[in-house]
Enzyme design. Structure first.
Site, PDB file in Angstrom:
ATOM      1  N   HIS A 101      -4.864 -18.916 -22.155  1.00  0.00           N
ATOM      2  CA  HIS A 101      -3.744 -19.252 -23.048  1.00  0.00           C
ATOM      3  C   HIS A 101      -2.715 -18.138 -23.191  1.00  0.00           C
ATOM      4  CE1 HIS A 101      -5.278 -23.144 -24.097  1.00  0.00           C
ATOM      5  NE2 HIS A 101      -6.416 -22.655 -24.540  1.00  0.00           N
ATOM      6  N   GLU A 160     -16.889 -25.918 -27.252  1.00  0.00           N
ATOM      7  CA  GLU A 160     -15.713 -26.205 -28.091  1.00  0.00           C
ATOM      8  C   GLU A 160     -15.354 -27.681 -28.114  1.00  0.00           C
ATOM      9  OE1 GLU A 160     -12.399 -23.799 -26.682  1.00  0.00           O
ATOM     10  OE2 GLU A 160     -12.917 -24.104 -24.600  1.00  0.00           O
ATOM     11  N   ASP A 198     -10.386 -25.782 -30.673  1.00  0.00           N
ATOM     12  CA  ASP A 198     -10.669 -26.962 -29.843  1.00  0.00           C
ATOM     13  C   ASP A 198     -11.799 -27.794 -30.439  1.00  0.00           C
ATOM     14  OD1 ASP A 198      -8.804 -27.158 -27.667  1.00  0.00           O
ATOM     15  OD2 ASP A 198      -9.591 -25.247 -26.961  1.00  0.00           O
ATOM     16  N   ARG A 208     -11.099 -14.203 -20.089  1.00  0.00           N
ATOM     17  CA  ARG A 208     -11.348 -15.634 -20.193  1.00  0.00           C
ATOM     18  C   ARG A 208     -10.532 -16.275 -19.087  1.00  0.00           C
ATOM     19  NH1 ARG A 208     -10.355 -19.457 -25.387  1.00  0.00           N
ATOM     20  NH2 ARG A 208      -8.225 -18.687 -25.272  1.00  0.00           N
TER      21      ARG A 208
END
Ligand code: 3PY
Ligand code: MG
Length: 276
Positions: free
Chosen positions: A54, A155, A181, A79
């Protein structure tokens, strides 16, 4: 030769702590800045995660973030945007000592994570070296299969239901709950996070970790929540992000500024009735 930057590590301090039941605390890096990574690494976090899911970080910047983290003594992690062999392979070759993999919903997803992160005959990671190879004590191929931290994200509702099947898989070190999420998947607003069914779902994941002997993790908003989660038995705790902390500190200082303190213009209080 000076030994600065040449200390070889035998194991991975984060993986060791996760496997020994100890808590680790880190933060997310979303600013795509090696300078921010270096500043953060010097704080003393166990690990830092470059967020390639992200944030708009590019590969070359990510490598420089890893270098900066190493310099400051934080274990470099990332990540990846998805459970994808190309991303996983390139990020590990770039020097990540562990990965957080998003949206792992069932045992098959988890099997693919392990396969993507391990060399043959256990997995399908192709060998092309890694920046980390120069810094470890031993043969990187075996070191990587043994010591990289493998953290899968739980998530979604589906992942919570499958938590034990996911976590019991050999090769998975632990999980990391993505509260946002998870809230979306439960149909909740962000204000409803960390209570009610959201909290219940997280406790179910924590229990699955206890039953399988794996580490539970979660993204937290502040230090108070990190401490609370440590007391519950969580071990892989992210405290906000470089961007979040910068914005918070900047907002606080900015809001503390009192504009009313500006000097009055000369003559503002002049006694208009006086001849002088
Ligand atoms: C989430 O909250 O969904 C996350 O992925 C946090 O890292
Ligand atoms: Mg998420």
């Amino acid at each position: 030769m000076s030994l600065i930057g040449r200390q070889k590590f035998k194991t991975n301090p984060v993986t060791d702590k996760l496997r020994n039941g100890e808590p680790t605390v880190g933060a997310w890096l979303s600013l795509c800045s090696p300078a921010a990574a270096e500043t953060m690494a010097n704080i003393g976090w166990d690990w830092l995660v470059v967020d390639a899911e992200h944030s708009p970080v590019g590969f070359e910047t990510m490598v420089n973030c890893f270098r900066a983290m190493q310099l400051g003594g934080a274990v470099p992690m990332a990540r990846v945007p998805w459970n994808d062999i190309v991303w996983i392979q390139r990020t590990l070759d770039a020097g990540a000592m562990g990965l957080v993999v998003p949206m792992v919903n069932n045992r098959e997803d988890a099997q693919n994570v392990v396969s993507n992160m391990k060399y043959a005959i256990r997995g399908q990671r192709s060998f092309g070296g890694s920046r980390v190879a120069s810094y470890i004590d031993g043969d990187y191929r075996f070191w990587a299969d043994e010591h990289l931290s493998v953290v899968v994200m739980i998530e979604t509702v589906e992942a919570v239901q499958n938590a034990e099947a996911i976590l019991s898989l050999d090769g998975i070190d632990g999980c990391f709950i993505g509260p946002n999420d998870l809230a979306l998947s439960l149909g909740l607003t962000f204000k409803e996070m960390n209570s009610g069914v959201h909290e219940e779902a997280m406790m179910k994941v924590l229990e699955a970790c206890r039953n399988t002997g794996k580490a539970a993790g979660k993204h937290c908003m502040n230090g108070a929540e990190v401490s609370q989660r440590i007391s519950q038995g969580f071990q892989f705790l992210a405290l906000s992000s470089d961007a979040g902390m910068m914005a918070r500190a900047a907002r606080e200082e900015f809001n503390s500024v009192d504009y009313s303190k500006k000097p009055q213009p000369v003559g503002a209080n002049h006694n208009k009735g006086s001849l002088y």
